[in-house]
Design a protein around this motif. Sequence first.
Motif: not given
Length: 262
Positions: A59-75
């Motif tokens: 698992r990777i969380d970047v800026l309190d967002q879980r990679v794979g569960r959020v829109d990466l373009r926005e992140l």
Amino acid sequence: MSVLRFRDVRLVRGGKTILDGVDWDVADGERWVVLGPNGAGKSTLVELASTYQIPSRGRIDVLDQRVGRVDLRELRCDIGYAGAPLARRIRPELSVLDAVLTGPRAMLSTFRQTFGEEERAEAKALLMDLALDALAERRVGTLSEGERQRVQLARTLMTAPKLLLLDEPTAGLDLAGREQLVSRLAVLPHGQRLRAAVLVTHHLEEIPASTTHVLMLRDGRTLAAGPIGETLDSRALSACFGLSLEVAERDGRWTARAGVEG
């Protein structure tokens, strides 16, 4: 608060394991350096942190967002990434000022682009912070390698990232260029948006004096991680690079040399 969190991260590429079982936490206000020999997985680590690579496991969380569960373009809009390969892609005909202005729009030219006075003022302020204001109207193609690297840093900061990732930004620089860039990185302010920074390098001499933590990799695994003053020593670095090394620190700057065998 956590800016970056890796849990049991593994990446396999072409049947080869690049990273294996990496745990890593980067908190608000921290500045990390990632050390290791060629092939240790340093660049892959920051590619994963930038979300342009996805782990095979973990698992990777970047800026309190879980990679794979959020829109990466926005992140990705909140992540600044800079390295020597990207610096060479900036169009040589652009002025330094225009190269910085195009950063937030992820463009490599000013074609059909217009910029407001507020954007121009912000870009000029960044150029001044990085001692590039005198070069604002120069063409990128006329700059030295060190100047290009500093332009890329300004271009990246123009996006106002919350997380800054720098992959060997001093690669290819001569001694003067390296020292100029390292000095600028040491005084880079953490503003209201920039929460943490990570620098990848092979060389202790390239570690800015403001660095707070170190992560050492070897063969895709973590050898040591923690506050730099407690973690970076001769024993750990020798294990990391597979060579007897003596580590020294003076005024926040680090050096290493081969140990003398008796």
